[in-house]
Write a protein that holds these residues in place. Structure first.
Motif, mmCIF file in Angstrom:
data_model
loop_
_atom_site.group_PDB
_atom_site.id
_atom_site.type_symbol
_atom_site.label_atom_id
_atom_site.label_comp_id
_atom_site.label_asym_id
_atom_site.label_seq_id
_atom_site.Cartn_x
_atom_site.Cartn_y
_atom_site.Cartn_z
ATOM 1 N N SER A 114 -18.235 -1.671 9.207
ATOM 2 C CA SER A 114 -19.006 0.101 8.648
ATOM 3 C C SER A 114 -20.323 -0.422 7.428
ATOM 4 N N ALA A 115 -21.221 -1.015 7.266
ATOM 5 C CA ALA A 115 -21.990 -1.136 6.288
ATOM 6 C C ALA A 115 -23.545 -0.887 7.184
ATOM 7 N N ARG A 116 -23.741 -0.168 6.525
ATOM 8 C CA ARG A 116 -25.253 0.041 7.530
ATOM 9 C C ARG A 116 -26.374 -0.430 6.280
ATOM 10 N N VAL A 117 -26.269 -1.097 5.734
ATOM 11 C CA VAL A 117 -27.288 -1.750 4.538
ATOM 12 C C VAL A 117 -27.172 -3.547 5.058
ATOM 13 N N SER A 118 -28.153 -3.729 4.157
ATOM 14 C CA SER A 118 -28.844 -5.430 4.121
ATOM 15 C C SER A 118 -27.455 -5.887 3.682
ATOM 16 N N ASP A 119 -27.189 -7.440 3.756
ATOM 17 C CA ASP A 119 -26.439 -8.402 3.486
ATOM 18 C C ASP A 119 -26.690 -8.063 1.984
ATOM 19 N N ALA A 120 -27.820 -8.343 1.114
ATOM 20 C CA ALA A 120 -28.140 -8.548 -0.096
ATOM 21 C C ALA A 120 -27.369 -6.797 -1.143
ATOM 22 N N VAL A 121 -27.780 -5.607 -0.029
ATOM 23 C CA VAL A 121 -27.269 -4.587 -1.114
ATOM 24 C C VAL A 121 -25.587 -4.573 -0.874
ATOM 25 N N LEU A 122 -25.166 -4.850 0.698
ATOM 26 C CA LEU A 122 -23.145 -5.102 0.666
ATOM 27 C C LEU A 122 -23.114 -6.076 -0.756
ATOM 28 N N ALA A 123 -23.500 -6.924 -0.886
ATOM 29 C CA ALA A 123 -23.106 -8.053 -2.190
ATOM 30 C C ALA A 123 -23.263 -7.709 -2.736
ATOM 31 N N TRP A 124 -23.954 -6.431 -3.278
ATOM 32 C CA TRP A 124 -23.992 -5.758 -4.570
ATOM 33 C C TRP A 124 -22.890 -5.119 -4.916
ATOM 34 N N THR A 125 -23.102 -4.310 -4.085
ATOM 35 C CA THR A 125 -22.626 -3.316 -4.119
ATOM 36 C C THR A 125 -20.821 -3.193 -4.228
ATOM 37 N N CYS A 126 -20.098 -4.438 -3.001
ATOM 38 C CA CYS A 126 -19.207 -5.447 -3.662
ATOM 39 C C CYS A 126 -18.641 -5.521 -4.689
ATOM 40 N N ALA A 127 -19.988 -6.141 -5.077
ATOM 41 C CA ALA A 127 -19.375 -6.611 -6.526
ATOM 42 C C ALA A 127 -19.756 -5.568 -7.683
ATOM 43 N N ALA A 362 -11.627 -1.141 -2.526
ATOM 44 C CA ALA A 362 -11.654 -0.832 -0.622
ATOM 45 C C ALA A 362 -12.812 0.841 -0.511
ATOM 46 N N LEU A 363 -11.322 1.953 -1.320
ATOM 47 C CA LEU A 363 -12.033 3.227 -0.229
ATOM 48 C C LEU A 363 -13.469 3.273 -1.560
ATOM 49 N N VAL A 364 -13.599 3.346 -2.778
ATOM 50 C CA VAL A 364 -14.044 3.542 -3.945
ATOM 51 C C VAL A 364 -15.604 2.999 -3.275
ATOM 52 N N THR A 365 -15.311 1.630 -2.920
ATOM 53 C CA THR A 365 -16.567 0.842 -2.260
ATOM 54 C C THR A 365 -16.705 0.802 -1.284
ATOM 55 N N ALA A 366 -15.977 1.788 -0.257
ATOM 56 C CA ALA A 366 -16.897 1.991 1.075
ATOM 57 C C ALA A 366 -17.406 3.252 0.922
ATOM 58 N N GLN A 370 -21.799 3.371 1.240
ATOM 59 C CA GLN A 370 -21.994 5.158 2.516
ATOM 60 C C GLN A 370 -23.553 5.765 1.776
ATOM 61 N N LEU A 371 -22.803 5.826 0.267
ATOM 62 C CA LEU A 371 -24.422 6.887 -0.778
ATOM 63 C C LEU A 371 -25.807 5.873 -0.360
ATOM 64 N N ALA A 372 -25.354 4.629 -0.681
ATOM 65 C CA ALA A 372 -26.522 3.111 -0.629
ATOM 66 C C ALA A 372 -26.971 3.780 0.431
ATOM 67 N N ALA A 373 -25.913 3.942 1.933
ATOM 68 C CA ALA A 373 -26.742 3.732 2.496
ATOM 69 C C ALA A 373 -27.886 5.005 3.041
#
Length: 547
Positions: A114-127, A362-366, A370-373
């Motif tokens: 569901s993430a509409r961001v790059s892999d790098a943004v996904l990795a850092w946001t999930c961190a 998981a909800l907070v990260t999701a 969304q905000l990052a996208a």
């Protein structure tokens, strides 16, 4: 197609470093008299890897838990560090750092679709999301308390099982079969450390509904995948319940009725959410009141809140399936420790959130994704950093409260001025006998039916030469706990000191009659009985270790 997930080691290293810094004070912490004595400092059975030690680990339900893997980890600690507490705390800390990385990997795999961001943004946001879990002050009790090794160890294998499940259901059929085997291995190991895994089948079923959607795409496979793990989890649940039932602290329905348990459960569900959002004024042993009234306003308000959240989640299940999935997973994970099978004196406990916080993580990260996208920028970065700094500082400070028994119970009494367990345990840790007696008296004032406060005060009064007071206290223990051999033995000792040899002999005989065959004090009490018949000064037995 199979999704390959590579690890960014610099990100993983930063996660681990943040955990180590936030919980750093734990490395200088001592053991505390809050089950560390029961499990570690006064227990020699786990100290070694000889066949007799391993047999004990595999068969014991010591303290009301079946946790052979946890005992094995303590045995390994003992072989490395002896009884130096820093080594035990280091193991807890390293396990929690590993868990932070595992949560990060799970978040990436769970949210990638569901993430509409790059892999790098996904990795850092999930961190960032993983750190909101890992360095939250509610984790301190599980990490900084040596006894709660079972939380971080069981949690580690639970997370490995969940990660293996995600990989198995996303891979090719051949990879999937091998992956499901690893799920079972990890789940068995998790259950061998603590019974957390009993809810695992329901959690993965919720994930299959949302966000994975497997019950829509492949319902037969989704059901088939649950058979083996349900059998394993049900077996673990049965073993955990039997272990709890083996200790006298488990409350019957006559003591704590169904209405009271429902009210306690609703309060717990709300309490953990509130403390997740506002993690201040945390302390161990938030106690179930002796006169628990399920109709009190706070419990009725909790019931209303739980009903309202549930109704809202169900009503919005089509438009916002994430809300129902998150709420359902949270309730399922925390359900075993909400008080339906009440063991011990606690109303709620911070450690119960260790895995239950994961759905909200998981909800907070999701939401962050969304905000990052939509609005990537410095505001989101700096806002996230500020929250993490606040959490890290609060966790650092909270960890310091676990430095030693005196610090822990002073903090508890600062926040709860009538906590009878805190008074009793602080008294037991006090080198000043008169201060200890004052604490035991305060404990009895808060809860006149707390037998351990009478028992410890009786011992302290005996040491102070107040034999009549000691007899009165141990008599009260016998009234509250008629099958406690230590109370009979110690009353007999006080009676003997006053020259009542017949009364002392009767107490010693009763202690031997009701004591289990493996009671460590049995031979000493036999000596007391002989001394009571012919004079002499018997050795002190019984002890007064807090629960």
């Amino acid at each position: 197609m199979s999704q390959r997930q590579s690890i960014s080691w610099p990100v993983a290293g930063l996660l681990a470093l943040a955990v180590v810094v936030s919980f750093g004070p734990a490395l200088s912490n001592d053991f505390v008299n809050w089950d560390d004595d029961l499990n570690l400092t006064s227990n020699v059975a786990y100290r070694g890897l000889a066949p007799s030690n391993l047999r004990w680990m595999l068969t014991t339900t010591h303290g009301g838990h079946y946790q052979p893997l946890t005992w094995l980890s303590f045995a390994l600690d003992y072989s490395l560090w002896g009884m130096a507490p820093s080594g035990y705390h280091l193991t807890n800390l390293l396990l929690h750092a590993v868990n932070a990385v595992l949560v990060w990997l799970i978040l990436q795999r769970l949210l990638r679709r569901s993430a509409r961001v790059s892999d790098a943004v996904l990795a850092w946001t999930c961190a960032v999301g993983a750190l909101t879990f890992a360095i939250h002050p509610l984790r301190v009790e599980s990490v900084a308390w040596a006894t709660e090794r079972r939380d971080v160890l069981s949690g580690c294998f639970w997370l490995l099982a969940f990660l293996a499940y995600l990989r198995a259901v996303e891979g090719e059929p051949k990879d999937g079969r091998r992956g499901h085997a690893w799920v079972l291995v990890a789940l068995v190991l998790s259950l061998a450390a603590k019974g957390w895994g009993m809810t695992f089948p329901l959690v993965v079923a919720i994930a299959d509904l949302y966000p994975l959607g497997r019950f829509t795409r492949a319902p037969a496979a989704a059901l088939r995948d649950k058979i083996a793990i349900t059998i394993v989890a049900a077996t673990g649940a049965a073993v955990a319940l039997a272990a709890q039932a083996s200790v006298p602290e488990m409350r019957s329905f006559a003591e704590h009725g169904l209405g009271a348990r429902i009210a306690q459960a609703a309060y717990g569900l709300c309490f953990y959410l509130v403390k997740t959002l506002v993690p201040v004024a945390l302390y161990p042993a938030l106690l179930l009141p002796p006169d628990f009234d399920p109709t009190a306003p706070v419990y009725l308000a909790s019931l209303v809140a739980v009903a309202a959240i549930t109704a809202t989640a169900v009503a919005l299940c089509r438009r916002a399936p994430w809300l129902l999935a998150t709420w359902a997973a949270y309730v399922v994970i925390v359900a075993p420790v909400l008080g339906f099978a009440q063991t011990g004196p606690q109303l709620v406990a911070d450690r119960y959130t260790y895995l239950a916080a994961l759905p909200w993580t998981a909800l907070v990260t999701a939401g962050l994704l969304q905000l990052a996208a939509r609005r990537p920028g410095r505001a989101l970065t700096w806002g996230s950093a500020a929250v993490l700094v606040v959490l890290g500082v609060l966790t650092f400070r909270q960890t310091r409260y676990w430095h030693d028994s005196r610090t822990l119970w002073d903090r508890t009494l600062d926040l709860d001025r009538c906590n009878w367990i805190a008074f009793t345990n602080r008294g037991f840790a006090s080198p000043d006998r008169h201060a200890a007696i004052a604490d035991y008296t305060a404990s009895i004032h808060c809860n006149p039916r707390y037998h351990l406060a009478y028992f410890n005060r009786g011992n302290a009064r005996h040491d102070d030469g107040d034999f009549a007071g000691a007899i009165a206290d141990h008599s009260m223990v016998i009234t509250l706990q008629p099958n406690d051999p230590s109370a009979y033995n110690n009353r007999g000792w006080a009676r003997q000191a006053l020259g009542d040899f017949a009364g002392a002999a009767a107490d010693y005989a009763r202690a031997l009659e009701i004591a289990p065959a493996d009671w460590r004090a049995r031979s000493m009490v036999t000596g007391n009985l002989n001394a009571a018949g012919g004079g002499g000064t018997p050795p002190r037995t019984g002890g007064g270790a807090p629960p």
